[in-house]
Design a protein around this motif. Structure first.
Motif, PDB file in Angstrom:
ATOM      1  N   ARG A  59      56.752  29.395  42.127  1.00  0.00           N
ATOM      2  CA  ARG A  59      56.834  28.121  42.805  1.00  0.00           C
ATOM      3  C   ARG A  59      56.495  28.385  44.466  1.00  0.00           C
ATOM      4  N   ILE A  60      56.191  29.981  44.899  1.00  0.00           N
ATOM      5  CA  ILE A  60      55.439  29.413  46.179  1.00  0.00           C
ATOM      6  C   ILE A  60      54.022  29.570  46.447  1.00  0.00           C
ATOM      7  N   SER A  61      53.658  28.740  47.376  1.00  0.00           N
ATOM      8  CA  SER A  61      52.526  29.156  48.179  1.00  0.00           C
ATOM      9  C   SER A  61      51.208  29.867  48.492  1.00  0.00           C
ATOM     10  N   ASP A  62      50.039  29.391  48.666  1.00  0.00           N
ATOM     11  CA  ASP A  62      49.490  30.847  48.063  1.00  0.00           C
ATOM     12  C   ASP A  62      49.808  31.454  50.052  1.00  0.00           C
ATOM     13  N   GLU A  63      50.033  30.460  51.339  1.00  0.00           N
ATOM     14  CA  GLU A  63      49.766  30.627  52.805  1.00  0.00           C
ATOM     15  C   GLU A  63      51.595  31.848  52.793  1.00  0.00           C
ATOM     16  N   THR A  64      52.330  31.001  51.650  1.00  0.00           N
ATOM     17  CA  THR A  64      53.361  31.796  52.722  1.00  0.00           C
ATOM     18  C   THR A  64      53.497  33.886  51.351  1.00  0.00           C
TER      19      THR A  64
END
Length: 341
Positions: free
Chosen positions: A27-32
């Motif tokens: 669910r979490i973006s690579d950037e985050t």
């Protein structure tokens, strides 16, 4: 020791986001993820290996955190009804339930840590919401799905189910006003519980909307037990100018209040009207039958279970909230002020 909360503050995200990065949630973006991992490295934070491993094994069991010891909790019919909803949902989804209780925050935390760190549950349902709750704070730091019954008091990404208690109390107080009552008392629950705070707010809004002055002398608070309602009503009837109607925020408290009125020779509803909350089955058999706001405790439990199970199964991409509708069930404990002699 560095905590998830400190990592979240450094990364500028919520603690629950940090937990999901630790579990490598899709669910979490690579950037985050990169931002959170950088903050973890800078602070020297090392994820709890036991908590992280929970993601990789299933027990098909949901832990239920009760607000007090089971002995006290089951005196109030709200909890068995909410648990009935939880049991129905968990059965339908192939899950079991495990109750955790305690007589204090420390005992509850110890019980919860035991089942979570022991790998005995896949998720948790918190059956209440209160101010400054260390258990809620702890759950936001754990790498485990959870939901709660009640509006959360911290601004995190949390699954929760609730009623619109502000509006429900507003409607209940406004009904008394529509029946001609202008002096309306309140017997509320414990003021460290969010449900009590919200219902107090709805009561105040109804009075303000109808230009009725708030009088602290006829506002009481009680634990959710009959004895609390009994003592609160005795105090309310002892003031110089008692109310002609009372809004009570729990049926069990209302039963005690009715008993106190009877002992003090005050007739319900002829001399005082009462409206309450929860619409438990016994409300229909009270003397007189109790007008009560049906909060649909079964649905609260069912939805809370569904939210956490969907989270466990990865069916949701972000935390959800669900508001269960309420309705006033009209019985015989309220009459028009014009009919009071």
């Amino acid at each position: 020791m560095v905590t998830i909360k400190e990592v979240a503050e450094r990364a500028g995200v919520s603690p629950s986001t940090v937990s999901r990065v630790i579990s490598d949630s899709p669910r979490i973006s690579d950037e985050t993820k990169q931002k959170v991992r950088r903050a973890m490295e800078e602070l020297g934070y090392h994820p709890n290996a036991i908590a992280r491993s929970l993601v990789n094994r299933a027990t098909n069991t949901i832990g239920i955190v009760m607000p007090r010891s089971a002995e006290d909790v089951f005196l109030n019919p709200f909890f068995p009804e909410a648990l009935r909803g939880i049991a129905k949902c968990t059965h339908d989804e192939g899950f079991c339930v495990l109750l955790t209780t305690g007589n204090s925050d420390d005992e509850q935390i110890e019980s919860l840590l035991s089942v979570v760190r022991g790998g005995r549950v896949d998720g948790v349902i918190l059956m209440y919401s209160k101010l400054d709750d260390p258990i809620l704070e702890m759950l936001t730091e754990m790498n485990i799905p959870f939901s709660m019954i009640g509006r959360p008091t911290i601004s995190e990404d949390i699954n929760f189910v609730d009623n619109d208690n502000v509006n429900a109390a507003y409607e209940a107080a406004n009904y008394l006003i529509s029946m001609g009552h202008r002096r309306i008392g309140l017997i509320n629950g414990s003021l460290n519980l969010v449900v009590s705070i919200d219902r107090y707010e709805g009561y105040k809004r109804a009075l303000a909307k109808n230009k009725i002055e708030l009088d602290e002398s006829i506002i009481m608070s009680s634990e959710f037990v009959q004895e609390g309602g009994y003592e609160s009503m005795k105090k309310m009837l002892s003031v110089e100018n008692p109310p002609s109607a009372v809004l009570v925020t729990d049926d069990l408290i209302a039963f005690g209040a009715i008993r106190a009125a009877r002992d003090m020779k005050v007739k319900i509803p002829d001399e005082m009207s009462i409206i309450s909350f929860n619409n438990i089955p016994l409300a229909d058999f009270a003397t007189p039958p109790l007008t009560s706001v049906d909060i649909n405790a079964y649905s609260l439990g069912y939805k809370a279970a569904k939210l956490v199970i969907d989270d466990i199964k990865g069916k949701k991409h972000k935390p959800s909230c669900y508001i269960v509708e309420t309705r006033i069930v009209f019985r015989d404990s309220v009459i028009s002020k014009n009919n009071i002699s």
